[in-house]
Design a protein around this motif. Structure first.
Motif, PDB file in Angstrom:
ATOM      1  N   LEU A 256      39.708  43.695  44.178  1.00 19.53           N
ATOM      2  CA  LEU A 256      39.051  42.419  43.990  1.00 19.53           C
ATOM      3  C   LEU A 256      39.283  41.891  42.779  1.00 19.53           C
ATOM      4  N   LEU A 257      39.535  42.459  41.596  1.00 19.11           N
ATOM      5  CA  LEU A 257      40.097  41.743  40.584  1.00 19.11           C
ATOM      6  C   LEU A 257      41.408  41.334  40.507  1.00 19.11           C
ATOM      7  N   ALA A 258      42.505  42.161  41.340  1.00 21.47           N
ATOM      8  CA  ALA A 258      43.487  41.670  41.479  1.00 21.47           C
ATOM      9  C   ALA A 258      43.785  40.485  42.323  1.00 21.47           C
ATOM     10  N   GLN A 259      43.005  40.292  43.331  1.00 23.55           N
ATOM     11  CA  GLN A 259      42.737  39.256  44.390  1.00 23.55           C
ATOM     12  C   GLN A 259      42.481  37.784  43.611  1.00 23.55           C
ATOM     13  N   VAL A 260      41.155  38.107  43.079  1.00 26.39           N
ATOM     14  CA  VAL A 260      40.909  36.608  42.109  1.00 26.39           C
ATOM     15  C   VAL A 260      41.339  36.470  40.924  1.00 26.39           C
TER      16      VAL A 260
ATOM     17  N   GLU B  29      34.628  48.892  40.995  1.00 22.91           N
ATOM     18  CA  GLU B  29      35.590  47.937  40.970  1.00 22.91           C
ATOM     19  C   GLU B  29      35.296  46.893  41.513  1.00 22.91           C
ATOM     20  N   ILE B  30      34.456  46.981  42.530  1.00 28.80           N
ATOM     21  CA  ILE B  30      34.019  45.559  43.209  1.00 28.80           C
ATOM     22  C   ILE B  30      33.211  44.883  41.908  1.00 28.80           C
ATOM     23  N   TYR B  31      32.442  45.606  41.610  1.00 36.05           N
ATOM     24  CA  TYR B  31      31.620  44.767  40.166  1.00 36.05           C
ATOM     25  C   TYR B  31      32.423  44.073  39.319  1.00 36.05           C
ATOM     26  N   THR B  32      33.493  44.880  39.027  1.00 38.99           N
ATOM     27  CA  THR B  32      34.420  44.737  38.044  1.00 38.99           C
ATOM     28  C   THR B  32      34.974  43.148  38.378  1.00 38.99           C
ATOM     29  N   GLY B  33      35.651  43.097  39.714  1.00 33.84           N
ATOM     30  CA  GLY B  33      35.994  41.840  40.209  1.00 33.84           C
ATOM     31  C   GLY B  33      34.892  40.705  40.322  1.00 33.84           C
ATOM     32  N   LEU B  34      33.681  40.959  40.478  1.00 34.97           N
ATOM     33  CA  LEU B  34      32.759  40.238  40.530  1.00 34.97           C
ATOM     34  C   LEU B  34      32.425  39.331  39.235  1.00 34.97           C
ATOM     35  N   GLY B  35      32.690  40.095  37.896  1.00 38.26           N
ATOM     36  CA  GLY B  35      32.460  39.570  36.889  1.00 38.26           C
ATOM     37  C   GLY B  35      33.286  38.371  36.552  1.00 38.26           C
ATOM     38  N   GLU B  36      34.764  38.477  36.994  1.00 41.69           N
ATOM     39  CA  GLU B  36      35.666  37.151  36.915  1.00 41.69           C
ATOM     40  C   GLU B  36      35.106  36.119  37.985  1.00 41.69           C
ATOM     41  N   ILE B  37      34.670  36.315  39.017  1.00 41.68           N
ATOM     42  CA  ILE B  37      34.241  35.369  40.205  1.00 41.68           C
ATOM     43  C   ILE B  37      33.072  34.752  39.499  1.00 41.68           C
TER      44      ILE B  37
ATOM     45  N   LEU C  78      24.352  41.133  40.134  1.00 42.10           N
ATOM     46  CA  LEU C  78      25.500  41.697  40.688  1.00 42.10           C
ATOM     47  C   LEU C  78      25.985  43.164  39.966  1.00 42.10           C
ATOM     48  N   HIS C  79      25.104  43.688  39.432  1.00 38.22           N
ATOM     49  CA  HIS C  79      25.340  45.171  39.083  1.00 38.22           C
ATOM     50  C   HIS C  79      26.226  45.251  37.817  1.00 38.22           C
ATOM     51  N   LEU C  80      26.066  44.017  36.799  1.00 37.05           N
ATOM     52  CA  LEU C  80      27.220  44.137  35.879  1.00 37.05           C
ATOM     53  C   LEU C  80      26.189  44.254  34.792  1.00 37.05           C
TER      54      LEU C  80
END
Ligand code: NAD
Ligand code: ZN
Length: 360
Positions: free
Chosen positions: A132-136, A178-186, A301-303
């Motif tokens: 998810l991080l690479a995608q966003v 890794e999903i939560y990681t990407g959510l941070g940037e989102i 979002l679990h961060l």
């Protein structure tokens, strides 16, 4: 399927987002005018899951593809691993029109992109981001790099891909953290650029967390649109692009103080975003209620919102060593509201220290 067009000067390319993109990817390869020999770079987690399938799609498009698998993890983003890939490229006889594909997370994308930018002064590059991080984030904007023992991403280039294809069905194997990681940037994109998108995330927490199909496509496409909009106005990071650094000043200090172990990047950014919101409120730029909204969405979002294992003194010192610090002045990206940020380099020391103290 959704497409986001990225326009940068003379160049432009599509980010294609959807579930199962075989046909689109094959058609793109057939029409791209590439040389036949191609290299697909992937890592030891993603390769065994998706490498063969993707290779078959590319070969159906007329390429002869060699899959090169690097060990998963940040330590592969090195000049030593890059040199091995150059050697493979030369042995395989890759020429100036031979494409290099990156199938994996940001590590694979940054490394393979760096190879593509430098091998023969640049060969075609295609991103197939799977995290998810690479995608966003890492697959949009054209920054490619490897790390040096003395610092992250110090050796790199700006190099745009010919296209980006994201098959979101590959995310079913992505670890939750890794999903939560990407959510941070989102979340960051909502705060810096788009209040309605921030509200959408607030209203769809369950779908966002479970990567429900429609929500996943929407939040990834919107994030790419926002990053692309910012980058296309400032490709080489002279001004506006700095707003993408929201939350990152404190995040880099947290990552450093915890030895890059306790918190991954998106988690550190989450804490840093609460810190930056707090500084903004202390300077009277936003209301406490805005800080509460930011904090609450991050928690839902679990961060994390506090950094264990950090001290104010160490963090305060670190922010002056950040790559983005120029002439000893820290450039803070601060909020003027949800959806709007501004840069300031005049934040008093006591305000920064107070906000840091509240985060540990
Ligand atoms: P990563 O590439 O290490 O991927 C995270 C983990 O998930 C790895 O273990 C990987 O093997 C695994 N993985 C990826 N996709 C998977 C899938 N579909 N199924 C199962 N496992 C999967 O890390 P990342 O978080 O994707 O990216 C971090 C890197 O990106 C850092 O090196 C950072 O510097 C870089 N980055 C670059 C930019 C940029 O603008 N170029 C922006 C942000 C981050
Ligand atoms: Zn980041």
């Amino acid at each position: 399927m959704r497409k986001v067009r990225v326009a940068l000067g003379e160049e432009s390319y599509d980010i294609v987002i959807g579930y199962g993109l075989e046909q689109d990817l094959r058609a793109f390869v057939q029409g791209a005018g590439f040389s036949r020999q191609a290299m697909l770079v992937t890592d030891s987690n993603v390769g065994p899951l998706y490498g063969e399938n993707v290779r078959a799609i590319l070969e159906a498009g007329g390429l002869s593809v060699t899959v090169v698998t690097i060990p998963a993890g940040e330590s592969s983003k090195s000049l030593a691993v890059a040199e091995k890939l150059y050697t493979r490229a030369i042995e395989l006889g890759l020429d100036r029109k031979s494409p290099i594909f990156a199938l994996g997370g940001g590590v694979v994308g940054d490394l393979a992109g760096f190879i593509a930018a430098t091998y023969m002064r640049g060969v075609p590059f295609v991103q197939l981001p799977t995290s998810l991080l690479a995608q966003v984030d890492s697959s949009v904007g054209g920054k490619v790099a490897v790390n040096h023992a003395l610092g992250k991403n110090l050796i790199g280039a700006f190099y745009q891909p010919k296209a980006v294809f994201m098959d979101l069905s590959m995310m079913k194997t992505l670890p939750k953290r890794e999903i939560y990681t990407g959510l941070g940037e989102i979340i960051k994109y909502g705060i810096i650029y788009d209040a309605a998108f921030f509200a959408y995330l607030e209203q769809h927490v369950q779908d966002v967390l479970s990567l429900e199909q429609e929500a996943a496509v929407h939040m990834i496409a919107r994030s790419c649109e926002i990053k692309a909009a910012v980058v296309s106005q400032d490709e080489k990071e002279r001004g506006l692009r700095r707003i993408l650094n929201f939350g990152h000043t404190m995040a880099h200090a947290i990552e450093k103080e915890t030895g890059y172990l306790r918190y991954n990047h998106g988690e550190a950014v989450a804490i840093g975003m609460v810190g930056a919101a707090d500084i903004s409120a202390r300077l009277g730029m936003i209301e406490e209620a805005d800080v509460a909204r930011v904090t609450s969405l991050i928690e839902r979002l679990h961060l994390p919102t506090v950094a264990e294992g950090c001290t104010v003194d160490a963090m305060y010192k670190d922010i002056f060593h950040d790559k983005k610090t120029i002439n000893g002045k820290v450039n803070w990206v601060l909020m003027e509201g949800i959806g709007k940020v501004t840069c300031r380099n005049d934040v008093p020391e006591d305000v920064v220290r107070a906000a840091m103290a509240a985060r540990i």
